[in-house]
Design a protein around this motif. Structure first.
Motif, PDB file in Angstrom:
ATOM      1  N   VAL A  48       0.825  -1.198   0.091  1.00 16.28           N
ATOM      2  CA  VAL A  48      -0.045  -0.127   0.013  1.00 16.28           C
ATOM      3  C   VAL A  48       0.711   1.160   0.087  1.00 16.28           C
ATOM      4  O   VAL A  48       0.548   2.133  -0.629  1.00 16.28           O
ATOM      5  CB  VAL A  48      -1.089   0.037   1.182  1.00 16.28           C
ATOM      6  N   THR A  49       1.795   1.357   0.818  1.00 18.21           N
ATOM      7  CA  THR A  49       2.688   2.508   0.804  1.00 18.21           C
ATOM      8  C   THR A  49       3.434   2.768  -0.439  1.00 18.21           C
ATOM      9  O   THR A  49       3.595   3.713  -0.934  1.00 18.21           O
ATOM     10  CB  THR A  49       3.846   2.298   1.854  1.00 18.21           C
ATOM     11  N   LEU A  50       3.901   1.477  -1.112  1.00 18.10           N
ATOM     12  CA  LEU A  50       4.533   1.696  -2.142  1.00 18.10           C
ATOM     13  C   LEU A  50       3.623   2.366  -3.263  1.00 18.10           C
ATOM     14  O   LEU A  50       4.014   3.319  -4.240  1.00 18.10           O
ATOM     15  CB  LEU A  50       5.276   0.363  -2.748  1.00 18.10           C
ATOM     16  N   ARG A  51       2.410   1.737  -3.368  1.00 15.14           N
ATOM     17  CA  ARG A  51       1.365   2.551  -4.440  1.00 15.14           C
ATOM     18  C   ARG A  51       1.253   3.674  -4.143  1.00 15.14           C
ATOM     19  O   ARG A  51       0.848   4.623  -5.028  1.00 15.14           O
ATOM     20  CB  ARG A  51       0.169   1.433  -4.358  1.00 15.14           C
ATOM     21  N   VAL A 557       1.589   8.933   4.435  1.00 15.05           N
ATOM     22  CA  VAL A 557       2.143   8.114   3.683  1.00 15.05           C
ATOM     23  C   VAL A 557       3.178   7.078   4.487  1.00 15.05           C
ATOM     24  O   VAL A 557       3.328   5.979   3.987  1.00 15.05           O
ATOM     25  CB  VAL A 557       3.332   8.776   2.571  1.00 15.05           C
ATOM     26  N   ARG A 558       3.728   7.461   5.653  1.00 13.36           N
ATOM     27  CA  ARG A 558       4.458   6.732   6.314  1.00 13.36           C
ATOM     28  C   ARG A 558       3.582   5.772   7.210  1.00 13.36           C
ATOM     29  O   ARG A 558       4.104   4.847   7.888  1.00 13.36           O
ATOM     30  CB  ARG A 558       5.283   7.711   7.367  1.00 13.36           C
ATOM     31  N   VAL A 602       5.140   1.506  19.303  1.00 12.77           N
ATOM     32  CA  VAL A 602       6.361   1.897  19.511  1.00 12.77           C
ATOM     33  C   VAL A 602       7.148   2.097  18.120  1.00 12.77           C
ATOM     34  O   VAL A 602       7.615   3.152  17.835  1.00 12.77           O
ATOM     35  CB  VAL A 602       7.193   0.950  20.547  1.00 12.77           C
ATOM     36  N   GLY A 603       7.103   1.079  17.292  1.00  7.53           N
ATOM     37  CA  GLY A 603       7.538   1.098  16.036  1.00  7.53           C
ATOM     38  C   GLY A 603       6.940   2.269  15.231  1.00  7.53           C
ATOM     39  O   GLY A 603       7.766   3.152  14.402  1.00  7.53           O
ATOM     40  N   LEU A 604       5.710   2.201  15.039  1.00  9.58           N
ATOM     41  CA  LEU A 604       4.847   3.493  14.428  1.00  9.58           C
ATOM     42  C   LEU A 604       5.272   4.802  14.883  1.00  9.58           C
ATOM     43  O   LEU A 604       5.399   5.564  14.020  1.00  9.58           O
ATOM     44  CB  LEU A 604       3.247   3.142  14.725  1.00  9.58           C
ATOM     45  N   ALA A 605       5.494   4.927  16.354  1.00  7.59           N
ATOM     46  CA  ALA A 605       5.813   6.411  16.639  1.00  7.59           C
ATOM     47  C   ALA A 605       7.185   6.568  16.223  1.00  7.59           C
ATOM     48  O   ALA A 605       7.554   7.628  16.037  1.00  7.59           O
ATOM     49  CB  ALA A 605       5.759   6.232  18.273  1.00  7.59           C
ATOM     50  N   ALA A 606       8.379   5.583  16.223  1.00  4.77           N
ATOM     51  CA  ALA A 606       9.426   5.861  15.872  1.00  4.77           C
ATOM     52  C   ALA A 606       9.529   6.278  14.254  1.00  4.77           C
ATOM     53  O   ALA A 606      10.059   7.260  14.020  1.00  4.77           O
ATOM     54  CB  ALA A 606      10.308   4.585  15.924  1.00  4.77           C
ATOM     55  N   TRP A 607       8.760   5.620  13.497  1.00  3.90           N
ATOM     56  CA  TRP A 607       8.545   5.901  12.016  1.00  3.90           C
ATOM     57  C   TRP A 607       7.936   7.169  11.669  1.00  3.90           C
ATOM     58  O   TRP A 607       8.511   8.058  10.885  1.00  3.90           O
ATOM     59  CB  TRP A 607       8.063   4.782  11.282  1.00  3.90           C
TER      60      TRP A 607
END
Length: 766
Positions: A48-51, A557-558, A602-607
């Motif tokens: 989805v992100t790439l698209r 997007v992220r 946590v991963g989402l927050a860091a990204w």
């Protein structure tokens, strides 16, 4: 970078799903339901992100090269004009009018190209600093617009260059296709690193005018402007380079300048002569001009215009003596000799006219037997006079007034130290300079040494160890104390003693863990600190006005990749914990349901935090020119944003996730002591070690150490801004220079180096 095609995205997603599912099922065959589901979700989010990225790039309508360059050029012209309009006010260039210095073609014809390579009319060139439009007209009429401005110390070379820049910009309306004149200190040009002038100009444009890096102008607008002839470089101060570098500049200019490339260069006369002799050639097709000594009658007329209508008998005596064809020997003759340069006239005006000081001292032949002694006296009085005549003001319109009142003795001491450091070879081997760049202070003084880096690593280790130990100790002890509050009467030593005892026990229990975590963090920071003193300043734009849609778009997007990262972290942590459980207890335990709810947010927050940082470092077309104070503030914002964002975002997210996973009542007991130290540790590590632009941190360490010895104020940049407002410094982009090179030399000569003994300053001779 080219955006992956949808087919590539599908192949990557399928590969991730299959490999992840296979790796998961090889661990425990009883896990049948979730591996393929989780990994397929990860792959779907990646796809989805790439698209989204692919669609955004396809549907975006960026300006083409011509339109973007044209818009960037207009923005650059406005920024340069505003920059030098402000600087002209601070330098009093138009108050009441420029000093009337007369310029003519150089008498040394060997310093100039063959007459056939020049415009015939330029061979009769004459000009005056109080009639710049006429000089600009003659410059535009040249076959090749290349001009070299020579002169001795204090002759007004830089002032003339500034006047040319302003007039060329003011009259661009009738010449819209002309390049934008940009004044640059040539001392920053390393011809070994940037052999082509335009390469270095592109770097300086990107640094000095961050607005040109706005996405609206397309990729690398500064380079496009510099290489396409849209910029007229005005290179100030060739003489400030070492002798070999001066010749290298002449050689590089002759080798790489094209037929239509325009140029203005300033230099002291003797240094330019030596440079072309060493290079073995003159500057091709360049007209070379130099000033005549300032006429005594013109100097007297200028001072008369700056005085009140009835100045008094002493001033009348001085002006009459200056107007005399042959002044008598003594003070008036010394004053007349001093006033043959714009610098001398400026000193007399600043110290005696503007301050309304009794001019009788100018006639004291015993105190000032020659012009050099008189000039030294004026330099000595300059700091006190400017501080007395320009009281502090917080009014933004009062550009020439400082924001704070300073002690003149300390101002002289601090500026003398800076002048001394700039006038001597630096500890990193670089030569003397006229440019005061705040981010170079760490590497040009003996403050940011290997011992300093070791101390930073040790301090970081201790900070992390105490954070990791103190937070859980305080939380656990406080929670226990609150639960026992109703039973305080049954405590043998009382509630306070019990709290202290429990806290000490818990703190010492967690301290080894804190040290284990802190040691690698401190090592990472210590290794990263080796480059801090050599890093350039960064930029951060935290204003949400008109930029909020960009932030939302970037975070949207992220979002899928952030979720994918959180899932991947959760799977990795769950598998590792399950392996560890199987290896230690001999029994397999499914840790994924425990770990995944924590790692996912946590991963989402860091990204997303990385997205915010990326958004913040993208300037807009409306950004102002990068003044020294603005550059310092921008780099400070970058560093603080990085530390705070990485400390709070993952830390608070981990605290909430752990608390919610364990239950709301466990938020204080588990979430705070576990999540917050982890987030703060990560923030400190990423803020000090990851990314780029740590010049502000090196500056902070350097100024703290120099302030302890009294060499500089603790708040150096606000002080330099005040010195600029007072007229002691001038600004060229993000770089300060002393108002006159002779002022720097005078202050450097009066500086007495010090060293610290038992916390006291002890002066010693140089």
């Amino acid at each position: 970078m080219r955006t992956p095609s949808p087919i590539t995205g599908v192949l990557v997603a399928v590969t991730v799903a299959l490999v992840g599912n296979l790796a998961t099922n090889t661990v425990q065959v009883t896990w049948k339901w979730w591996p393929l589901t989780i990994w397929t979700t990860v792959a779907f989010l990646v796809l989805v992100t790439l698209r989204i990225e692919y669609t955004r790039h396809r549907t975006a309508t960026p300006r083409d090269g011509t339109e973007g360059a044209s818009a960037a050029k207009q923005v650059l012209a406005g920024l340069v004009a505003g920059q030098w309009r402000t600087e002209a006010i601070l330098r009093s260039l138009d108050d009441p009018d420029p000093i009337p210095v007369q310029w003519h073609l150089t008498d040394n014809r060997q310093a100039m190209d063959h007459a056939v390579n020049l415009t015939p009319a330029s061979l009769r060139l004459k000009a005056s600093s109080d009639d710049i439009p006429a000089l600009v007209h003659k410059f535009r009429a040249m076959k090749r617009r290349r001009l070299v401005i020579l002169g001795g110390p204090g002759a007004g070379k830089t002032t003339l260059a500034v006047q040319l820049v302003r007039e060329l910009l003011d009259t661009r309306g009738a010449h819209p296709h002309e390049p934008v004149p940009v004044l640059l200190s040539v001392a920053g040009w390393d011809t070994g690193r940037f052999p082509h002038l335009h390469e270095w100009v592109a770097v300086r444009l990107s640094t000095d005018y961050p607005a040109l890096r706005a996405p609206e102008f397309g990729p690398d607008a500064p380079r496009h402007l510099a290489t396409s002839g849209q910029v007229l470089p005005v290179l100030d101060g060739l003489d400030e380079l070492p002798s070999p570098a001066q010749a290298a500049v002449i050689t590089a200019l002759n080798r790489f300048l094209g037929r239509d490339d325009q140029l203005i260069l300033t230099s002291r006369t003797s240094e330019f002569t030596h440079a072309i002799d060493r290079a073995g050639n003159v500057l091709t097709s360049a007209v070379v001009i130099q000033p005549r000594p300032l006429n005594r009658v013109a100097a007297a007329a200028y001072l008369r215009r700056c005085l009140p209508p009835h100045p008094g008998p002493v001033w009348e005596q001085i002006l009459t003596g200056l107007r005399a064809s042959t002044p008598a020997q003594g003070p008036v003759a010394n004053l007349a000799e001093l006033c043959t340069t714009p610098l001398g006239v400026w000193l007399v005006r600043t110290v005696y006219l503007n301050a309304r000081t009794d001019p009788v001292n100018l006639l004291n032949a015993d105190a000032f037997p020659d012009a050099a002694t008189l000039r030294a006296h004026l330099f000595d009085q300059l700091v006190d006079t400017l501080i007395d005549t320009r009281p502090p003001s917080d009014d933004p319109a009062q550009l020439f007034r400082p924001r704070h009142r300073h002690d003149p003795a300390r101002v002289r001491r601090w500026l003398s130290y800076l002048a001394y450091q700039m006038s001597h070879p630096h500890t990193d081997g670089s030569p003397r300079t006229r440019d005061l760049a705040w981010w170079h202070l760490a590497r040009t003084t003996r403050t940011f040494t290997p011992l300093t880096r070791i101390a930073l690593a040790a301090l970081t280790t201790i900070t992390v160890a105490l954070t990791v130990s103190f937070t859980p100790a305080l939380t656990f002890t406080l929670t226990f104390a609150l639960t026992q509050l109703g039973k305080s009467a049954q405590l043998e030593d009382g509630p306070v003693s019990q709290f202290v005892s429990d806290f000490a026990f818990t703190f010492t229990s967690f301290l080894p863990t804190g040290l284990v975590v802190g040691l690698p963090v401190g090592l990472v920071v210590g290794l990263a600190a080796r480059s801090w003193a050599r890093e350039e300043p960064g930029f951060a734009n935290l204003r949400l006005h008109s930029r909020l849609p960009q932030l939302i778009s970037k975070l949207a997007v992220r979002l899928p990749l952030g979720l994918a990262l959180g899932l991947a972290l959760g799977l990795a942590a769950g598998l590792s914990a399950s392996w560890l459980s199987s290896w230690t207890n001999g029994e397999f335990t499914d840790m994924l349901p425990i770990v995944l709810p924590i790692t996912l947010p946590v991963g989402l927050a860091a990204w997303l935090t990385l997205g915010v940082l990326s958004w913040a470092e993208a300037p807009t077309p409306g950004e102002l020119a990068n003044s020294p104070l603005a550059s310092w503030r921008a780099d400070r914002a970058v560093n603080l944003l990085r530390i705070i964002a990485f400390g709070l975002a993952p830390g608070l997210t981990a605290m909430l996730a752990i608390g919610l996973a364990a239950g709301l009542t466990a938020m204080l007991e588990i979430g705070l002591p576990v999540g917050l130290p982890a987030g703060l540790t990560a923030g400190l590590t990423f803020g000090l070690a990851a990314g780029a632009h740590r010049a502000w941190i090196a500056y902070l360490v350097t100024t703290h150490r120099l302030a302890r010895t009294g060499q500089l104020p603790r708040k150096l940049m606000p002080f330099l801004d005040d010195a600029h407002r007072l007229g002691l410094l001038r600004a060229v982009g993000p770089i300060y220079q002393f108002r006159h090179a002779e002022l720097q030399d005078h202050l450097a000569a009066t500086y007495a180096p010090t060293h610290v003994i038992s916390g006291d300053l002890r002066e010693r001779s140089p």
